[in-house]
Design a protein around this motif. Structure first.
Motif, PDB file in Angstrom:
ATOM      1  N   VAL A   1       0.833  -1.207   0.000  1.00  0.00           N
ATOM      2  CA  VAL A   1       0.000   0.000   0.000  1.00  0.00           C
ATOM      3  C   VAL A   1       0.866   1.255   0.000  1.00  0.00           C
ATOM      4  O   VAL A   1       0.517   2.270  -0.616  1.00  0.00           O
ATOM      5  N   HIS A   2       2.029   1.164   0.661  1.00  0.00           N
ATOM      6  CA  HIS A   2       2.909   2.329   0.793  1.00  0.00           C
ATOM      7  C   HIS A   2       4.194   2.190  -0.037  1.00  0.00           C
ATOM      8  O   HIS A   2       5.110   3.010   0.113  1.00  0.00           O
ATOM      9  N   ALA A   3       4.259   1.173  -0.905  1.00  0.00           N
ATOM     10  CA  ALA A   3       5.424   0.943  -1.768  1.00  0.00           C
ATOM     11  C   ALA A   3       6.720   0.869  -0.964  1.00  0.00           C
ATOM     12  O   ALA A   3       7.755   1.412  -1.355  1.00  0.00           O
ATOM     13  N   VAL A   4       6.674   0.165   0.157  1.00  0.00           N
ATOM     14  CA  VAL A   4       7.836   0.021   1.033  1.00  0.00           C
ATOM     15  C   VAL A   4       8.467  -1.351   0.799  1.00  0.00           C
ATOM     16  O   VAL A   4       7.761  -2.364   0.753  1.00  0.00           O
ATOM     17  N   PRO A   5       9.806  -1.433   0.672  1.00  0.00           N
ATOM     18  CA  PRO A   5      10.469  -2.713   0.418  1.00  0.00           C
ATOM     19  C   PRO A   5      10.277  -3.728   1.538  1.00  0.00           C
ATOM     20  O   PRO A   5      10.166  -3.373   2.721  1.00  0.00           O
ATOM     21  N   VAL A   6      10.256  -5.004   1.156  1.00  0.00           N
ATOM     22  CA  VAL A   6      10.214  -6.138   2.082  1.00  0.00           C
ATOM     23  C   VAL A   6      11.372  -7.055   1.728  1.00  0.00           C
ATOM     24  O   VAL A   6      11.500  -7.479   0.574  1.00  0.00           O
ATOM     25  N   ILE A   7      12.203  -7.354   2.735  1.00  0.00           N
ATOM     26  CA  ILE A   7      13.396  -8.177   2.511  1.00  0.00           C
ATOM     27  C   ILE A   7      13.300  -9.423   3.378  1.00  0.00           C
ATOM     28  O   ILE A   7      13.382  -9.332   4.607  1.00  0.00           O
ATOM     29  N   PRO A   8      13.125 -10.618   2.800  1.00  0.00           N
ATOM     30  CA  PRO A   8      13.064 -11.834   3.611  1.00  0.00           C
ATOM     31  C   PRO A   8      14.383 -12.100   4.324  1.00  0.00           C
ATOM     32  O   PRO A   8      15.466 -11.836   3.790  1.00  0.00           O
ATOM     33  N   PHE A   9      14.291 -12.648   5.552  1.00  0.00           N
ATOM     34  CA  PHE A   9      15.464 -12.931   6.386  1.00  0.00           C
ATOM     35  C   PHE A   9      15.317 -14.315   6.994  1.00  0.00           C
ATOM     36  O   PHE A   9      14.273 -14.633   7.556  1.00  0.00           O
ATOM     37  N   GLY A  10      16.388 -15.131   6.878  1.00  0.00           N
ATOM     38  CA  GLY A  10      16.390 -16.451   7.493  1.00  0.00           C
ATOM     39  C   GLY A  10      17.258 -16.493   8.726  1.00  0.00           C
ATOM     40  O   GLY A  10      16.836 -16.190   9.827  1.00  0.00           O
ATOM     41  N   VAL A  11      18.550 -16.854   8.517  1.00  0.00           N
ATOM     42  CA  VAL A  11      19.502 -16.807   9.630  1.00  0.00           C
ATOM     43  C   VAL A  11      20.672 -15.864   9.343  1.00  0.00           C
ATOM     44  O   VAL A  11      21.575 -15.729  10.152  1.00  0.00           O
ATOM     45  N   GLY A  12      20.678 -15.229   8.176  1.00  0.00           N
ATOM     46  CA  GLY A  12      21.720 -14.249   7.894  1.00  0.00           C
ATOM     47  C   GLY A  12      23.032 -14.826   7.425  1.00  0.00           C
ATOM     48  O   GLY A  12      24.075 -14.194   7.571  1.00  0.00           O
ATOM     49  N   SER A  13      23.014 -16.023   6.818  1.00  0.00           N
ATOM     50  CA  SER A  13      24.270 -16.675   6.416  1.00  0.00           C
ATOM     51  C   SER A  13      24.644 -16.423   4.964  1.00  0.00           C
ATOM     52  O   SER A  13      25.630 -16.985   4.477  1.00  0.00           O
ATOM     53  N   SER A  14      23.912 -15.591   4.251  1.00  0.00           N
ATOM     54  CA  SER A  14      24.213 -15.354   2.835  1.00  0.00           C
ATOM     55  C   SER A  14      25.529 -14.604   2.676  1.00  0.00           C
ATOM     56  O   SER A  14      25.983 -13.897   3.572  1.00  0.00           O
ATOM     57  N   LEU A  15      26.126 -14.754   1.502  1.00  0.00           N
ATOM     58  CA  LEU A  15      27.482 -14.251   1.268  1.00  0.00           C
ATOM     59  C   LEU A  15      27.566 -13.110   0.266  1.00  0.00           C
ATOM     60  O   LEU A  15      28.639 -12.533   0.090  1.00  0.00           O
ATOM     61  N   GLU A  16      26.480 -12.780  -0.402  1.00  0.00           N
ATOM     62  CA  GLU A  16      26.537 -11.782  -1.471  1.00  0.00           C
ATOM     63  C   GLU A  16      25.638 -10.572  -1.208  1.00  0.00           C
ATOM     64  O   GLU A  16      25.256  -9.867  -2.132  1.00  0.00           O
ATOM     65  N   GLY A  17      25.288 -10.328   0.055  1.00  0.00           N
ATOM     66  CA  GLY A  17      24.493  -9.152   0.383  1.00  0.00           C
ATOM     67  C   GLY A  17      23.024  -9.290   0.105  1.00  0.00           C
ATOM     68  O   GLY A  17      22.301  -8.288   0.013  1.00  0.00           O
ATOM     69  N   HIS A  18      22.524 -10.535   0.010  1.00  0.00           N
ATOM     70  CA  HIS A  18      21.128 -10.755  -0.371  1.00  0.00           C
ATOM     71  C   HIS A  18      20.126 -10.081   0.556  1.00  0.00           C
ATOM     72  O   HIS A  18      19.069  -9.630   0.119  1.00  0.00           O
ATOM     73  N   LEU A  19      20.398 -10.062   1.849  1.00  0.00           N
ATOM     74  CA  LEU A  19      19.374  -9.627   2.806  1.00  0.00           C
ATOM     75  C   LEU A  19      19.545  -8.175   3.249  1.00  0.00           C
ATOM     76  O   LEU A  19      18.828  -7.706   4.133  1.00  0.00           O
ATOM     77  N   LEU A  20      20.465  -7.451   2.631  1.00  0.00           N
ATOM     78  CA  LEU A  20      20.730  -6.078   3.045  1.00  0.00           C
ATOM     79  C   LEU A  20      19.661  -5.131   2.493  1.00  0.00           C
ATOM     80  O   LEU A  20      19.243  -5.242   1.337  1.00  0.00           O
ATOM     81  N   ALA A  21      19.272  -4.183   3.334  1.00  0.00           N
ATOM     82  CA  ALA A  21      18.189  -3.260   2.981  1.00  0.00           C
ATOM     83  C   ALA A  21      18.744  -2.053   2.244  1.00  0.00           C
ATOM     84  O   ALA A  21      18.776  -0.935   2.762  1.00  0.00           O
ATOM     85  N   VAL A  22      19.162  -2.261   1.002  1.00  0.00           N
ATOM     86  CA  VAL A  22      19.820  -1.194   0.249  1.00  0.00           C
ATOM     87  C   VAL A  22      18.871  -0.063  -0.124  1.00  0.00           C
ATOM     88  O   VAL A  22      19.318   1.024  -0.482  1.00  0.00           O
ATOM     89  N   GLN A  23      17.576  -0.310  -0.058  1.00  0.00           N
ATOM     90  CA  GLN A  23      16.596   0.754  -0.295  1.00  0.00           C
ATOM     91  C   GLN A  23      15.687   0.937   0.918  1.00  0.00           C
ATOM     92  O   GLN A  23      14.569   1.419   0.811  1.00  0.00           O
ATOM     93  N   GLY A  24      16.196   0.565   2.088  1.00  0.00           N
ATOM     94  CA  GLY A  24      15.412   0.684   3.305  1.00  0.00           C
ATOM     95  C   GLY A  24      14.321  -0.367   3.356  1.00  0.00           C
ATOM     96  O   GLY A  24      14.354  -1.374   2.656  1.00  0.00           O
ATOM     97  N   GLY A  25      13.328  -0.147   4.220  1.00  0.00           N
ATOM     98  CA  GLY A  25      12.184  -1.042   4.256  1.00  0.00           C
ATOM     99  C   GLY A  25      12.136  -1.947   5.461  1.00  0.00           C
ATOM    100  O   GLY A  25      12.751  -1.680   6.499  1.00  0.00           O
ATOM    101  N   ILE A  26      11.410  -3.067   5.300  1.00  0.00           N
ATOM    102  CA  ILE A  26      11.087  -3.982   6.385  1.00  0.00           C
ATOM    103  C   ILE A  26      11.832  -5.295   6.181  1.00  0.00           C
ATOM    104  O   ILE A  26      11.736  -5.920   5.117  1.00  0.00           O
ATOM    105  N   SER A  27      12.565  -5.716   7.198  1.00  0.00           N
ATOM    106  CA  SER A  27      13.143  -7.053   7.192  1.00  0.00           C
ATOM    107  C   SER A  27      12.091  -8.018   7.714  1.00  0.00           C
ATOM    108  O   SER A  27      11.578  -7.858   8.823  1.00  0.00           O
ATOM    109  N   LEU A  28      11.746  -9.006   6.909  1.00  0.00           N
ATOM    110  CA  LEU A  28      10.700  -9.967   7.256  1.00  0.00           C
ATOM    111  C   LEU A  28      11.365 -11.269   7.695  1.00  0.00           C
ATOM    112  O   LEU A  28      11.799 -12.086   6.871  1.00  0.00           O
TER     113      LEU A  28
END
Length: 468
Positions: free
Chosen positions: A70-97
């Protein structure tokens, strides 16, 4: 390393209020919580997400995405944070899910060799839950990653040479789309020719097309016999030539891992082992007692022809665990060998016939650079990794390490390989994807993204750039 930060979109107060009302204690804007969800194992430095939602059900995920849309806010899925290429980083802000609380084993269908789980289940948790059935899930990326994260990055690891990657082992998914709708892809049937293969589209999409909330996987009978072995070699080339011959002869080896002499020294110091400090292959054989014995004897003969020595067995579960724990701890052993360092990890994969050419030239470049490094490889399928250990405050070391990575990827692509065998694209490899796939193919990927996520809220800024 600063990641590209594009038009950061803050959370409007009205959205924060709506999330607080819907989720209560499952919603947090506490800095410590946000910072935890703004880090992975990459070398990127990015501001944390604006908020974190701890999902406990598919409905929680759907409501989060629906409110964010509704507010065009980013959503970034998060598991345990073990990724190696910056997958879960909020480069455009938003909500970590955070889906870590969605960690239920939903069904175990032993007769059909399938299991259905929520995305927060980790691979070790899964194998512990199904071991009483005499079955196991073989995909082993090293870290105790979540199954959802492994799907999102199309993970593989040490067993891929025998059992394949996540691509071959995911049968069906439940996914929350960018509009908040919940869809299902695939079934528990072993094959299907019904329409587009949406399951394969989602596996490897890195959270950019939707949030995976349920996964149906293939599982396998535990082998009647398992035996592990190590063998030291006078050179990396000898170890690689042994591996190539083993694969080309069709030996059904389950794992074959290369560790260079640098890494063996690091592992010895870290884990208090006494391994010979030479290039080494760690191997594992699965099957009947007779079959395992025959496989191992043949591999030992091939290794001897290439100068392999100190072929040693590990037949008990305790001995095998000790060996593989040492392999899985190679990253931590390397980082500890240079206190305060950061590891810039590489990940390429080439056809097995080109492995020696790619690996040996890359070793020569790394040695000439003067930068400390470690080298491990799932060499049975042509996949290997360097970790360049740099001083994070040294711009020169970072530049040289990235130049080594660039040269390695370029070499792999020249040899008909890929820029990423298993880590994914994330932030780090966007330009490499264009070099590998071509502008036309990336434009097609971008078109799919824009069709399924027109507001660009699903983990934006990853895999490729969306042109304004």
């Amino acid at each position: 390393m600063l990641a590209p930060t594009l038009a950061i979109r803050p959370i409007p107060a009205v959205l924060a209020d709506a999330l607080q009302s819907r989720f209560g204690a499952q919603f947090s804007v506490a800095m410590a919580v946000r910072e935890h969800h703004g880090r992975d194992e990459s070398a990127f430095s990015v501001p944390p997400p604006a908020a974190v939602v701890f999902a406990e059900s598919t409905a929680d995920v759907a409501d989060t995405v629906r409110l964010a849309a509704v507010h065009a806010v980013p959503v970034i899925p998060f598991g345990v944070g073990s990724s190696l290429e910056g997958h879960l980083l909020a480069v455009q802000g938003g909500i970590s899910l955070d889906v870590g609380r969605m960690n239920a084993i939903l069904s175990i269908d032993a007769d059909d060799l399938t299991v259905t789980v929520q995305p927060g289940v980790t691979r070790k948790q899964l194998n512990e839950a199904i071991k009483h059935t005499g079955l196991f899930f073989p995909i082993d990326p090293g870290a105790d990653a979540t199954i959802g994260g492994m799907c999102a990055t199309r993970a593989s690891g040490t067993n891929a040479v025998r059992y394949g990657t996540m691509r071959e082992n995911v049968l069906a998914l439940e996914v929350v789309t960018a509009s908040g709708e919940t869809i299902r892809t695939g079934t528990r049937a072993k094959k299907s020719s019904a329409g587009y293969d949406l399951t394969r589209l989602m596996v490897g999409s890195e959270g950019t097309l939707g949030v995976i909330t349920e996964i149906t996987l293939k599982i396998y009978p535990l082998p009647e016999a398992i035996s592990a072995a190590i063998c030291s070699f006078p050179s990396i080339e000898a170890a690689v030539r042994t591996t190539i011959q083993v694969i080309q002869l069709g030996v059904p080896i389950a794992r074959v891992e290369l560790i260079d002499a640098n890494t063996v020294r690091m592992v010895n110091a870290y884990a208090k082992l006494g391994l010979r400090e030479e290039p080494m292959l760690l191997m594992e054989f699965h099957g009947s007692p007779t079959g395992v014995k025959e496989q191992a004897e043949l591999v030992q003969e091939i290794a001897s022809d290439h100068g392999g020595q100190a072929f040693a067995w590990a037949s008990t579960p305790e001995e095998r665990t000790r060996l593989w724990t040492a392999r899985h701890n190679a990253y931590f052993a390397a980082v500890q060998s240079r206190p305060g360092c950061k590891a810039i990890s590489t990940d390429t994969c080439v056809p097995i016939s080109r492995l020696a050419d790619c690996l040996l030239d890359s070793v020569a470049e790394a040695d000439a650079s003067g930068i400390p490094y470690f080298l491990v490889g799932h060499v049975g399928d042509g996949n290997f990794h360097f970790g360049y250990l740099i001083d994070p405050d040294s711009a020169d070391e970072r530049t040289r390490a990235e130049a080594l990575n660039d040269a390695l990827v370029a070499r792999a692509l020249r040899l008909d390989g890929t820029c990423s065998g298993e880590h994914g694209i994330g932030l780090h490899k966007m330009e490499f994807l264009v070099a590998e796939a071509g502008e036309g193919a990336v434009a097609m990927m971008r078109a799919i993204k824009q069709a399924l996520d027109p507001l660009n809220i699903m983990n934006p800024g990853k895999i490729f750039k969306i042109h304004a």
